[in-house]
Design an enzyme around this catalytic site. Structure first.
Site, PDB file in Angstrom:
ATOM      1  N   SER A  22     -12.896   7.515   0.327  1.00  0.00           N
ATOM      2  CA  SER A  22     -12.472   8.107  -0.939  1.00  0.00           C
ATOM      3  C   SER A  22     -13.543   8.018  -2.018  1.00  0.00           C
ATOM      4  O   SER A  22     -13.293   8.370  -3.176  1.00  0.00           O
ATOM      5  CB  SER A  22     -11.172   7.447  -1.424  1.00  0.00           C
ATOM      6  OG  SER A  22     -11.298   6.039  -1.421  1.00  0.00           O
TER       7      SER A  22
ATOM      8  N   GLU B 265       0.617   4.163   1.351  1.00  0.00           N
ATOM      9  CA  GLU B 265       0.848   4.771   2.658  1.00  0.00           C
ATOM     10  C   GLU B 265       1.932   4.009   3.417  1.00  0.00           C
ATOM     11  O   GLU B 265       2.789   4.609   4.076  1.00  0.00           O
ATOM     12  CB  GLU B 265      -0.442   4.790   3.480  1.00  0.00           C
ATOM     13  CG  GLU B 265      -0.253   5.433   4.845  1.00  0.00           C
ATOM     14  CD  GLU B 265      -1.495   5.360   5.724  1.00  0.00           C
ATOM     15  OE1 GLU B 265      -1.336   5.354   6.958  1.00  0.00           O
ATOM     16  OE2 GLU B 265      -2.616   5.306   5.175  1.00  0.00           O
TER      17      GLU B 265
ATOM     18  N   CYS C  14      -7.228   6.613  11.540  1.00  0.00           N
ATOM     19  CA  CYS C  14      -7.791   7.957  11.497  1.00  0.00           C
ATOM     20  C   CYS C  14      -9.259   7.971  11.917  1.00  0.00           C
ATOM     21  O   CYS C  14      -9.954   6.956  11.867  1.00  0.00           O
ATOM     22  CB  CYS C  14      -7.589   8.573  10.123  1.00  0.00           C
ATOM     23  SG  CYS C  14      -8.807   8.125   8.892  1.00  0.00           S
TER      24      CYS C  14
ATOM     25  N   HIS D  66       0.852  -1.192   0.000  1.00  0.00           N
ATOM     26  CA  HIS D  66       0.000   0.000   0.000  1.00  0.00           C
ATOM     27  C   HIS D  66       0.884   1.237   0.000  1.00  0.00           C
ATOM     28  O   HIS D  66       1.927   1.275   0.657  1.00  0.00           O
ATOM     29  CB  HIS D  66      -0.901  -0.010   1.235  1.00  0.00           C
ATOM     30  CG  HIS D  66      -1.992   1.027   1.205  1.00  0.00           C
ATOM     31  ND1 HIS D  66      -1.761   2.339   1.547  1.00  0.00           N
ATOM     32  CD2 HIS D  66      -3.302   0.944   0.876  1.00  0.00           C
ATOM     33  CE1 HIS D  66      -2.887   3.024   1.439  1.00  0.00           C
ATOM     34  NE2 HIS D  66      -3.843   2.191   1.021  1.00  0.00           N
TER      35      HIS D  66
ATOM     36  N   ASN E 207      -9.528   1.355   3.257  1.00  0.00           N
ATOM     37  CA  ASN E 207     -10.602   1.542   4.235  1.00  0.00           C
ATOM     38  C   ASN E 207     -11.925   0.964   3.731  1.00  0.00           C
ATOM     39  O   ASN E 207     -12.737   0.484   4.519  1.00  0.00           O
ATOM     40  CB  ASN E 207     -10.724   3.019   4.633  1.00  0.00           C
ATOM     41  CG  ASN E 207     -11.400   3.867   3.602  1.00  0.00           C
ATOM     42  OD1 ASN E 207     -12.617   4.016   3.587  1.00  0.00           O
ATOM     43  ND2 ASN E 207     -10.623   4.458   2.704  1.00  0.00           N
TER      44      ASN E 207
END
Length: 308
Positions: free
Chosen positions: A271, A131, A199, A129, A229
């Site tokens: 997103s 991130e 988050c 990923h 997510n």
């Protein structure tokens, strides 16, 4: 069951979070101020519809900086980049606009802090990923990636008393807690971030879906396949025993999924554009839509300095 008898339970919050809103606005503003093309390293956020829309406006998405002409403007995606990527952009004289989500930037700062005091950093996340790649690049010689409880047993560190952990921001809260507990069993002096890395938007969307999933015959999650997510939301519903599917848009819905289904849970990853959720509701044409809101999000992030 005929659509006229169906109920849709709509989870809230859903769809765009503050970091995604900010990232999209950064590309839009850059196009408005500087004109096209504006280059974007990787997908600005993980959604095919968002990327296609920005491409139509003049954004050019590239995998790596070598595809960006010298001196051009490049936007770093919401998922963040490693120091090596920043150095390459500087060397090439690229005009950088950083759309890294502030909550991802917080994790990067924590990685530098933990590595700076000599800890081995265990990073909980999914290999490959973007991130994760960016965060691993902050302290590559001191960071170990862990994806599951099983991986914890394989972790080797030079000093078991100097171990810290951080997490990807878009993980499943319950599964991550299990990994952290396993790490703490192995390393009793384990240190972590001062506040959760997962988050607020990821947590809120999981909480909202958890509140309705048990009442549903089927859960639909609007989001793209590479959205971490969004994938976690599908897994969460299935862990609660409810069939669930990830869909990019209403066109992905299979008629067989709806056979005998009376109540459909509907949500969207952070997103996914809100309009896609409305399209799904129009497609399902239920008799009733009931929104279940667990909290209201009021987070807002400022644009980076070059666009203020």
């Amino acid at each position: 069951m005929p659509s006229q008898q169906r109920t849709v339970l709509l989870a809230a919050p859903r769809s765009f979070c503050a970091g995604v809103d900010r990232a999209i606005e950064i590309v839009e503003q850059a196009l408005a101020l500087r004109g096209g093309p504006i280059y974007v390293r990787k997908q600005i956020v993980h959604n095919t519809h968002v990327v296609a829309d920005l491409e139509d406006r003049g954004a050019v998405f590239v995998d790596e900086l070598d595809a960006v002409p010298d001196g051009a403007t490049v936007v770093f995606s919401a998922h963040g980049v490693s120091p090596a990527v920043r150095s390459e952009a500087d060397r090439r004289g690229l005009a950088v606009i950083d759309a890294t989500c502030p909550l991802v930037a917080k994790v990067h700062a924590e990685a530098r802090r933990f590595a700076g005091r000599g800890d081995t950093l265990v990073f909980i996340g999914h290999s490959g990923h973007e991130e994760v790649e960016g965060t691993l690049g902050e302290a590559p010689g001191q960071t170990v990636l862990v994806e599951s409880v099983e991986d914890v047993a394989e972790v080797e560190v030079p000093n078991p008393k100097r171990v810290s952990y951080l997490t990807q921001t878009t993980l499943a809260v319950d599964e991550t807690a299990g990994i952290v507990a396993a790490l703490r069993d192995r390393f009793p002096t384990l240190r972590g971030p001062s506040s959760e890395d997962i988050c607020y938007a990821t947590t809120n969307r999981q909480d909202a879906l958890s509140a309705i999933a048990g009442e549903c015959d089927l859960v639909l999650v609007v989001g793209s396949a590479n959205s971490s997510n969004s994938q976690r939301l599908v897994e969460l519903a299935r862990r609660q025993g409810t069939p669930a599917h990830l869909i990019d848009d209403a066109g992905d819905i299979q008629p067989a999924w709806l056979s005998g289904v009376g109540t459909i849970g509907l949500t969207a990853g952070a997103s996914a554009p809100p309009g896609l959720v409305e399209d799904v509701i129009d497609h399902l044409a239920p008799a009733t839509v009931i929104e279940h809101e667990v909290t209201r999000e009021k987070v807002h992030f400022e644009l980076p300095a070059p666009l203020r």
